[in-house]
Enzyme design. Structure first.
Site, PDB file in Angstrom:
ATOM      1  N   LYS A   1       0.872  -1.177   0.000  1.00 41.21           N
ATOM      2  CA  LYS A   1       0.000   0.000   0.000  1.00 41.21           C
ATOM      3  C   LYS A   1       0.905   1.222   0.000  1.00 41.21           C
ATOM      4  CE  LYS A   1      -4.567   0.711   0.668  1.00 41.21           C
ATOM      5  NZ  LYS A   1      -5.726  -0.061   0.221  1.00 41.21           N
TER       6      LYS A   1
ATOM      7  N   GLY B   1     -24.123   4.432   2.768  1.00 43.82           N
ATOM      8  CA  GLY B   1     -23.168   4.891   1.753  1.00 43.82           C
ATOM      9  C   GLY B   1     -23.594   4.463   0.371  1.00 43.82           C
TER      10      GLY B   1
ATOM     11  N   GLY C   1     -22.451   5.331  -2.674  1.00 39.19           N
ATOM     12  CA  GLY C   1     -21.439   5.845  -3.602  1.00 39.19           C
ATOM     13  C   GLY C   1     -21.226   4.885  -4.749  1.00 39.19           C
ATOM     14  N   ASN C   2     -19.993   4.810  -5.206  1.00 35.61           N
ATOM     15  CA  ASN C   2     -19.688   3.971  -6.370  1.00 35.61           C
ATOM     16  C   ASN C   2     -20.050   2.509  -6.151  1.00 35.61           C
ATOM     17  OD1 ASN C   2     -18.589   5.898  -8.170  1.00 35.61           O
ATOM     18  ND2 ASN C   2     -16.785   6.021  -6.865  1.00 35.61           N
ATOM     19  N   VAL C   3     -19.734   1.973  -4.983  1.00 41.02           N
ATOM     20  CA  VAL C   3     -20.062   0.574  -4.695  1.00 41.02           C
ATOM     21  C   VAL C   3     -21.501   0.451  -4.197  1.00 41.02           C
ATOM     22  CG1 VAL C   3     -19.483  -1.433  -3.275  1.00 41.02           C
ATOM     23  CG2 VAL C   3     -17.648  -0.016  -4.207  1.00 41.02           C
TER      24      VAL C   3
HETATM   25  P1  NAD Z   1     -17.381   6.276  -2.608  1.00 43.98           P
HETATM   26  O1  NAD Z   1     -16.610   7.417  -2.045  1.00 43.98           O
HETATM   27  O2  NAD Z   1     -17.778   6.284  -4.032  1.00 43.98           O
HETATM   28  O3  NAD Z   1     -18.732   6.081  -1.769  1.00 43.98           O
HETATM   29  C1  NAD Z   1     -18.807   6.240  -0.398  1.00 43.98           C
HETATM   30  C2  NAD Z   1     -20.148   6.882  -0.119  1.00 43.98           C
HETATM   31  O4  NAD Z   1     -20.323   6.934   1.298  1.00 43.98           O
HETATM   32  C3  NAD Z   1     -20.246   8.318  -0.641  1.00 43.98           C
HETATM   33  O5  NAD Z   1     -21.462   8.461  -1.368  1.00 43.98           O
HETATM   34  C4  NAD Z   1     -20.239   9.153   0.619  1.00 43.98           C
HETATM   35  O6  NAD Z   1     -21.022  10.329   0.498  1.00 43.98           O
HETATM   36  C5  NAD Z   1     -20.847   8.198   1.614  1.00 43.98           C
HETATM   37  N1  NAD Z   1     -20.527   8.475   3.010  1.00 43.98           N
HETATM   38  C6  NAD Z   1     -19.365   8.935   3.532  1.00 43.98           C
HETATM   39  N2  NAD Z   1     -19.478   9.026   4.874  1.00 43.98           N
HETATM   40  C7  NAD Z   1     -20.719   8.574   5.179  1.00 43.98           C
HETATM   41  C8  NAD Z   1     -21.421   8.404   6.386  1.00 43.98           C
HETATM   42  N3  NAD Z   1     -20.885   8.756   7.551  1.00 43.98           N
HETATM   43  N4  NAD Z   1     -22.682   7.905   6.336  1.00 43.98           N
HETATM   44  C9  NAD Z   1     -23.242   7.566   5.148  1.00 43.98           C
HETATM   45  N5  NAD Z   1     -22.638   7.730   3.975  1.00 43.98           N
HETATM   46  C10 NAD Z   1     -21.382   8.225   3.994  1.00 43.98           C
HETATM   47  O7  NAD Z   1     -16.532   4.967  -2.232  1.00 43.98           O
HETATM   48  P2  NAD Z   1     -16.727   3.515  -2.826  1.00 43.98           P
HETATM   49  O8  NAD Z   1     -15.751   3.295  -3.894  1.00 43.98           O
HETATM   50  O9  NAD Z   1     -18.178   3.284  -3.065  1.00 43.98           O
HETATM   51  O10 NAD Z   1     -16.237   2.624  -1.587  1.00 43.98           O
HETATM   52  C11 NAD Z   1     -17.081   2.423  -0.479  1.00 43.98           C
HETATM   53  C12 NAD Z   1     -16.343   1.622   0.584  1.00 43.98           C
HETATM   54  O11 NAD Z   1     -15.934   0.360   0.046  1.00 43.98           O
HETATM   55  C13 NAD Z   1     -15.065   2.293   1.087  1.00 43.98           C
HETATM   56  O12 NAD Z   1     -14.896   1.959   2.447  1.00 43.98           O
HETATM   57  C14 NAD Z   1     -13.981   1.618   0.277  1.00 43.98           C
HETATM   58  O13 NAD Z   1     -12.734   1.624   0.941  1.00 43.98           O
HETATM   59  C15 NAD Z   1     -14.532   0.220   0.192  1.00 43.98           C
HETATM   60  N6  NAD Z   1     -14.006  -0.518  -0.972  1.00 43.98           N
HETATM   61  C16 NAD Z   1     -14.202  -0.035  -2.220  1.00 43.98           C
HETATM   62  C17 NAD Z   1     -13.698  -0.725  -3.296  1.00 43.98           C
HETATM   63  C18 NAD Z   1     -13.908  -0.225  -4.699  1.00 43.98           C
HETATM   64  O14 NAD Z   1     -13.645  -0.990  -5.646  1.00 43.98           O
HETATM   65  N7  NAD Z   1     -14.375   0.985  -4.898  1.00 43.98           N
HETATM   66  C19 NAD Z   1     -12.998  -1.928  -3.112  1.00 43.98           C
HETATM   67  C20 NAD Z   1     -12.834  -2.426  -1.819  1.00 43.98           C
HETATM   68  C21 NAD Z   1     -13.348  -1.696  -0.742  1.00 43.98           C
END
Ligand code: NAD
Length: 366
Positions: free
Chosen positions: A80, A185, A187-189
């Protein structure tokens, strides 16, 4: 600042501290273990309060990547990197290019991917000076749709597969129609997971700190809006934390009504002992580093130039891995996170022994 005696130091193979005064780059790369292959992991940019905080994060996260890749049966090691700075203020092309030059100097022992604070575009800028960046190739994704390298769609799909395995284990069927799921949350996932669940007939509750993200799920998927305080405590079947870590803690666990936790966010447990606490409360926990491995699987195959079918087939094994974890947890009485660590170590040792490598010691990921 201690390194070798740092509480998070776990026989890491290599640590590099980079400083480039011209661009303001201050970065640390931690390579935890390369027995299974080059260390692959995200490059995070964050305004750490201190160098000590950055070191702690990179040591902990790089070890976690060794476990995640071993558990997913990938020929990758764990690494990392962290860039110290606020991505909204300090991220410049020059700084990213300097990072790329430093990564090149590591000769491919560590391969960087996107993480919080960095994007596919940022990785491409680093890639002007190094080939040791991943998750940036435009290709046909696991679902047959065009992909720009963003791992979120495949992470969401893997989380959906893992959630189904948890439901099957707990409720005896993987028919999700009428299943009540609360997602924190969107977001993207989270949004993509919500879409898979909606398509499978689940009823959804959602919360996001950004109202427009939450509203999109309400408008497009018929989800019900919830509040920050309620989202993980609703009387639903499954909670899926997809925002941030440490949400499974002393105050939330006794009040969780759902029987299953299955979400994509990293480091969901506030402290290691919350693993056992979840089991004591009768909550089936899908360990985060098992269920959210879709992204690393996708990046691994991007580098091999594999077909979408190969990616999908490997991501589908997330369900089998979780079922094995749940069964062993039932048989031994040990919590699922602890079982996931043990299984990762077994897979790590089996592979490294088979390759004629001296199986190195791995301590349980905390
Ligand atoms: P993202 O930033 O696109 O989405 C996160 C969402 O959570 C955002 O919409 C944000 O507004 C919301 N958020 C932040 N704080 C919050 C809270 N206190 N309460 C409610 N919503 C809140 O990120 P992502 O890519 O969707 O990833 C989400 C999680 O999954 C992260 O923890 C990331 O580390 C983990 N993850 C993602 C991936 C990936 O491929 N993107 C892979 C492994 C793990």
């Amino acid at each position: 600042m201690n390194v070798f005696s740092h509480p998070e130091f776990d026989n890491h193979e290599h640590l590099s501290f980079f400083c480039d005064p011209e661009t303001g780059l201050k970065a640390i790369v931690a390579i935890h273990n390369t027995s299974r292959g080059p260390a692959l992991g995200g490059c995070r940019m964050f305004p750490y309060a201190s160098d000590e905080d950055a070191l702690r994060d990179v040591l902990r996260l790089s070890r976690g990547m060794t476990y995640k890749s071993a558990l997913a049966n990938l020929d990758l090691g764990g690494g990392k990197s962290v860039i110290i700075g606020d991505p909204r203020q300090h991220k410049t092309e020059a700084l990213l290019e300097a990072m790329g030059r430093h990564l090149e100097g590591l000769g491919g022992q560590y391969i960087a991917a996107e993480d919080s604070g960095t994007s596919v575009t940022d990785l491409k800028v680093m890639g002007r000076h190094t080939g040791h960046v991943a998750g940036i190739a435009s290709r046909t994704g696991f679902d047959g749709k065009p992909s720009n390298g963003d791992p979120s769609p495949v992470t969401a799909y893997g989380t959906f597969i893992g959630l189904k395995a948890a439901v099957k284990h707990r409720l005896g069927s993987d028919d999700l129609s009428g299943l009540k799921v609360a997602i924190q949350g969107i977001g993207n996932v989270g949004f993509r997971l919500a879409k898979h669940l909606k398509d499978a007939g689940a009823d959804l509750w959602v919360y996001d700190i950004h109202a427009d993200n939450m509203q999109r799920a309400v408008d497009e998927l018929g989800a019900r809006p919830a509040s920050a305080e309620d989202i993980l405590l609703l009387p639903v079947d499954v909670i899926a934390p997809c925002a941030m870590g440490a949400v499974l803690n002393d105050s939330s666990i006794p009040n969780i009504q759902a029987g299953i936790v299955a979400g994509a966010a990293n480091n969901l447990l506030d402290r290691p002992e919350h693993d056992a606490m979840l089991k004591q409360h009768g909550i089936l926990y899908a360990p985060d580093f098992a269920i959210n491995a879709g992204g690393i699987i996708d990046v691994f195959y991007e580098r091999k130039g594999a077909s979408p079918e190969q990616v999908r087939a490997h991501v589908d094994t997330i369900g089998d891995t979780l079922t094995e974890i749940f069964n062993r947890s039932d048989q031994t009485g040990l919590p699922t996170g602890e079982i996931a660590n043990k299984l990762a170590e077994e897979r790590f040792r089996k592979h490294t022994a088979g390759a004629g490598l001296a199986p190195q010691r791995l301590a349980c990921a905390g």
